[in-house]
Design a protein around this motif. Structure first.
Motif, PDB file in Angstrom:
ATOM      1  N   SER A 174       0.828  -1.216   0.000  1.00  0.00           N
ATOM      2  CA  SER A 174       0.000   0.000   0.000  1.00  0.00           C
ATOM      3  C   SER A 174       0.855   1.254   0.000  1.00  0.00           C
ATOM      4  O   SER A 174       0.572   2.216  -0.738  1.00  0.00           O
ATOM      5  N   ASN A 175       1.915   1.286   0.809  1.00  0.00           N
ATOM      6  CA  ASN A 175       2.766   2.466   0.833  1.00  0.00           C
ATOM      7  C   ASN A 175       3.397   2.723  -0.534  1.00  0.00           C
ATOM      8  O   ASN A 175       3.484   3.868  -0.992  1.00  0.00           O
ATOM      9  N   GLY A 176       3.852   1.657  -1.190  1.00  0.00           N
ATOM     10  CA  GLY A 176       4.444   1.833  -2.513  1.00  0.00           C
ATOM     11  C   GLY A 176       3.443   2.412  -3.499  1.00  0.00           C
ATOM     12  O   GLY A 176       3.762   3.325  -4.268  1.00  0.00           O
ATOM     13  N   ALA A 177       2.224   1.904  -3.481  1.00  0.00           N
ATOM     14  CA  ALA A 177       1.190   2.396  -4.398  1.00  0.00           C
ATOM     15  C   ALA A 177       0.802   3.829  -4.070  1.00  0.00           C
ATOM     16  O   ALA A 177       0.584   4.652  -4.981  1.00  0.00           O
ATOM     17  N   SER A 303     -17.517   9.352  -3.502  1.00  0.00           N
ATOM     18  CA  SER A 303     -17.919  10.738  -3.253  1.00  0.00           C
ATOM     19  C   SER A 303     -16.774  11.594  -2.722  1.00  0.00           C
ATOM     20  O   SER A 303     -16.820  12.826  -2.811  1.00  0.00           O
ATOM     21  N   LEU A 304     -15.732  10.961  -2.158  1.00  0.00           N
ATOM     22  CA  LEU A 304     -14.590  11.702  -1.616  1.00  0.00           C
ATOM     23  C   LEU A 304     -13.588  12.088  -2.702  1.00  0.00           C
ATOM     24  O   LEU A 304     -12.619  12.795  -2.440  1.00  0.00           O
ATOM     25  N   LYS A 305     -13.818  11.612  -3.922  1.00  0.00           N
ATOM     26  CA  LYS A 305     -12.979  11.928  -5.089  1.00  0.00           C
ATOM     27  C   LYS A 305     -11.492  11.641  -4.835  1.00  0.00           C
ATOM     28  O   LYS A 305     -10.636  12.524  -5.013  1.00  0.00           O
ATOM     29  N   PRO A 306     -11.175  10.424  -4.424  1.00  0.00           N
ATOM     30  CA  PRO A 306      -9.768  10.118  -4.141  1.00  0.00           C
ATOM     31  C   PRO A 306      -8.963   9.913  -5.424  1.00  0.00           C
ATOM     32  O   PRO A 306      -9.493   9.511  -6.463  1.00  0.00           O
ATOM     33  N   LYS A 307      -7.669  10.174  -5.345  1.00  0.00           N
ATOM     34  CA  LYS A 307      -6.777   9.844  -6.452  1.00  0.00           C
ATOM     35  C   LYS A 307      -6.487   8.354  -6.474  1.00  0.00           C
ATOM     36  O   LYS A 307      -6.222   7.778  -7.541  1.00  0.00           O
ATOM     37  N   VAL A 308      -6.527   7.736  -5.290  1.00  0.00           N
ATOM     38  CA  VAL A 308      -6.208   6.320  -5.213  1.00  0.00           C
ATOM     39  C   VAL A 308      -6.852   5.731  -3.960  1.00  0.00           C
ATOM     40  O   VAL A 308      -7.033   6.433  -2.954  1.00  0.00           O
ATOM     41  N   VAL A 309      -7.214   4.446  -4.025  1.00  0.00           N
ATOM     42  CA  VAL A 309      -7.729   3.707  -2.875  1.00  0.00           C
ATOM     43  C   VAL A 309      -6.931   2.412  -2.761  1.00  0.00           C
ATOM     44  O   VAL A 309      -6.818   1.663  -3.743  1.00  0.00           O
ATOM     45  N   GLY A 396     -17.863   1.571  -9.843  1.00  0.00           N
ATOM     46  CA  GLY A 396     -17.179   2.533 -10.698  1.00  0.00           C
ATOM     47  C   GLY A 396     -15.689   2.642 -10.491  1.00  0.00           C
ATOM     48  O   GLY A 396     -15.046   3.537 -11.063  1.00  0.00           O
ATOM     49  N   PHE A 397     -15.085   1.745  -9.711  1.00  0.00           N
ATOM     50  CA  PHE A 397     -13.632   1.773  -9.526  1.00  0.00           C
ATOM     51  C   PHE A 397     -12.954   0.860 -10.541  1.00  0.00           C
ATOM     52  O   PHE A 397     -13.508  -0.160 -10.952  1.00  0.00           O
ATOM     53  N   SER A 398     -11.728   1.241 -10.909  1.00  0.00           N
ATOM     54  CA  SER A 398     -10.925   0.424 -11.821  1.00  0.00           C
ATOM     55  C   SER A 398      -9.645  -0.004 -11.111  1.00  0.00           C
ATOM     56  O   SER A 398      -9.027   0.793 -10.393  1.00  0.00           O
ATOM     57  N   PRO A 399      -9.234  -1.266 -11.293  1.00  0.00           N
ATOM     58  CA  PRO A 399      -8.011  -1.727 -10.628  1.00  0.00           C
ATOM     59  C   PRO A 399      -6.770  -1.131 -11.274  1.00  0.00           C
ATOM     60  O   PRO A 399      -6.743  -0.859 -12.480  1.00  0.00           O
ATOM     61  N   VAL A 400      -5.750  -0.929 -10.464  1.00  0.00           N
ATOM     62  CA  VAL A 400      -4.467  -0.414 -10.930  1.00  0.00           C
ATOM     63  C   VAL A 400      -3.407  -1.454 -10.578  1.00  0.00           C
ATOM     64  O   VAL A 400      -3.276  -1.852  -9.419  1.00  0.00           O
ATOM     65  N   GLY A 401      -2.673  -1.891 -11.555  1.00  0.00           N
ATOM     66  CA  GLY A 401      -1.632  -2.882 -11.277  1.00  0.00           C
ATOM     67  C   GLY A 401      -0.489  -2.281 -10.472  1.00  0.00           C
ATOM     68  O   GLY A 401      -0.186  -1.091 -10.571  1.00  0.00           O
ATOM     69  N   TYR A 402       0.148  -3.116  -9.666  1.00  0.00           N
ATOM     70  CA  TYR A 402       1.334  -2.674  -8.930  1.00  0.00           C
ATOM     71  C   TYR A 402       2.517  -2.554  -9.888  1.00  0.00           C
ATOM     72  O   TYR A 402       2.695  -3.381 -10.797  1.00  0.00           O
ATOM     73  N   VAL A 448      -5.023  -2.038  -5.486  1.00  0.00           N
ATOM     74  CA  VAL A 448      -5.025  -0.579  -5.680  1.00  0.00           C
ATOM     75  C   VAL A 448      -6.126  -0.233  -6.673  1.00  0.00           C
ATOM     76  O   VAL A 448      -6.287  -0.902  -7.696  1.00  0.00           O
ATOM     77  N   TRP A 449      -6.867   0.854  -6.386  1.00  0.00           N
ATOM     78  CA  TRP A 449      -8.021   1.221  -7.204  1.00  0.00           C
ATOM     79  C   TRP A 449      -8.068   2.732  -7.442  1.00  0.00           C
ATOM     80  O   TRP A 449      -7.623   3.521  -6.618  1.00  0.00           O
ATOM     81  N   LYS A 450      -8.636   3.086  -8.603  1.00  0.00           N
ATOM     82  CA  LYS A 450      -8.895   4.494  -8.904  1.00  0.00           C
ATOM     83  C   LYS A 450     -10.326   4.644  -9.394  1.00  0.00           C
ATOM     84  O   LYS A 450     -10.869   3.738 -10.028  1.00  0.00           O
TER      85      LYS A 450
END
Length: 451
Positions: A174-177, A303-309, A396-402, A448-450
């Motif tokens: 998580s820290n790396g992402a 709703s919090l409009k995060p750059k990453v989860v 509505g989230f999309s996965p992000v590869g490490y 990791v998700w966006k």
């Protein structure tokens, strides 16, 4: 992943007493020691814990009665426990009483792996048979709140992190992402909804302090989801602030308490500002959300409009089969058999820390198997990574590869521990997460998700 107390059944067959006897020093959670910024969250050692006692006798006649169960592969506990769960599902009271009595005679939290499994699952079965699960669970919660101090929690966490990557795996991934997703942003706001008690963040602060560009400011908002965590956050806050000053990172620390449900979080009560780059970090927290409310919580994240989860949780399914007691019991038994095996091989046989971690499990087991969702908070219904992936995609989230760098960091972390650990990476086109595996069995999922 993080409960104990053992119930001793006094009488066999039809004369079993319906009263339970509960004693507990409960659930430790996971604190920071010296860190290495290159490891994105790997922690260096510390020790000590406490012991608990409640021995059990091994009645010779009962041992003889179990000979036929042991004869095939020696795993008598799983066979007796599954047989008892099946008898409960079939409402066969004579068989239930007999099997509970036999398990009680054979079980011991101080014995071998079979005796320990029998001990901790017997409590849940007894609570199920006597409809005392919610009362037992609330008692365990109460005792846990009274028995945990910052120092005892910290010592146990550090020892666990020293011998096992069960928690540090999620920290490093998580820290790396987070660092990659937030690179170049001047004002960071991380919303931490986790059970890690801030153990993840010192290494991230070190990494921010050594960034090539200007050091960003960091606002860390910790959402407390358990009363146990609330009791130690008063000790954690000044330590985090002191460490940030030492690292030279402009830092603001906020704790959000008093929520009945995670879905109540809003931009206002989290203090989210328009000019902040928001990230949401969830480690071991989403399983605490009631199953019916999980979609709503994920939509709240949107709703919090995060750059990453970032989401990390234990890999088990206590949700899909919750209406089928036997299937749910077997999955619970499978998962904790792996966990106890990992503890056996990670700690010395007489380790107090190992005993405490084993006893942590009993609260989760009682919650899942003996409460029938009668308690409207603190769910322990774990779901597999594939199930969470479906929920996140539908919201509505999309996965992000490490990245390769993060994967290399995780691999380097695992090399610090004894053999048996491995990293499982799905196919090239599957970015829905990576898995920590113990003896080739996936046990923790990280993703990791966006939006």
């Amino acid at each position: 992943m993080y409960h104990h107390s053992f119930v001793r059944v006094q009488q066999p067959a039809q004369h079993m007493d319906r009263r339970t006897s509960i004693s507990s020093k409960d659930q430790p959670l996971f604190l920071h020691a010296t860190t290495n910024p290159k490891n994105n969250g790997a922690h260096q050692p510390q020790t000590q814990g406490k012991s608990c006692n409640q021995p059990h006798s091994n009645n010779s006649s009962a041992s003889r009665s179990s000979d036929s169960v042991e004869s095939t592969d020696g795993k008598w506990a799983q066979k007796l426990l599954k047989a008892c769960a099946t008898a409960m599902s079939e409402k066969d009271s004579t068989k239930i009483h007999h099997l509970l009595w036999m398990l009680n005679e054979l079980a011991s939290p101080y014995g071998d792996s079979d005796q320990k499994l029998a001990a901790y699952f017997l409590q849940a079965l007894f609570c199920k048979a006597t409809d005392s699960g919610p009362r037992c669970y609330k008692t365990l919660i109460s005792v846990a709140e009274k028995s945990h101090s910052f120092d005892s929690v910290r010592k146990l966490i550090l020892k666990f992190q020293e011998v096992s990557p069960w928690t540090t795996f999620g920290h490093v991934a998580s820290n790396g992402a987070l660092l990659e997703a937030l690179e170049g942003e001047p004002k960071l706001h991380i919303i931490d909804i986790s059970n890690t008690l801030c153990t993840q963040w010192p290494t991230l602060l070190e990494a921010l302090a050594t960034r090539n560009d200007e050091t960003p400011s960091l606002k860390l908002t910790v959402v407390v989801t358990t009363s146990i965590a609330k009791s130690v956050m008063k000790e954690i806050a000044p330590r985090m602030e002191k460490f940030a000053r030492l690292m030279g990172v402009p830092f603001e620390f906020k704790v959000v308490t008093g929520l009945h449900r995670l879905g109540e979080l809003t931009m206002e009560n989290l203090g989210v500002q328009e000019d902040e780059a928001v990230a949401i970090n969830c480690i071991g927290a989403l399983r605490k959300v009631d199953v019916e409310e999980r979609r709503g919580v994920i939509q709240m994240f949107q709703s919090l409009k995060p750059k990453v989860v970032t989401i990390v949780d234990e890999e088990a399914d206590f949700c899909y089969s919750r209406d089928d007691f036997v299937k749910c019991f077997e999955e619970c038994l499978r998962f904790y058999t792996i966990y106890f095996d990992m503890l056996d091989e990670s700690f010395p046989p007489t380790s107090n820390e190992k005993l405490m971690l084993e006893r942590e499990c009993s609260r989760s087991i009682v919650r899942v198997l003996a409460c029938d969702d009668e308690i409207e908070w603190d769910s322990e219904r774990r779901e597999r990574g594939t199930q969470w992936t479906q929920r996140l995609r539908e919201s509505g989230f999309s996965p992000v590869g490490y990245s390769d760098d993060v994967v290399d960091d995780v691999k380097a972390l695992l090399k610090r521990y004894r053999g048996g650990w491995s990293l499982v990476i799905p196919g090239e086109d599957d970015h829905s997460g990576i898995y920590l595996a113990w003896k080739e069995e996936p046990v923790v999922w990280a993703s990791v998700w966006k939006p």
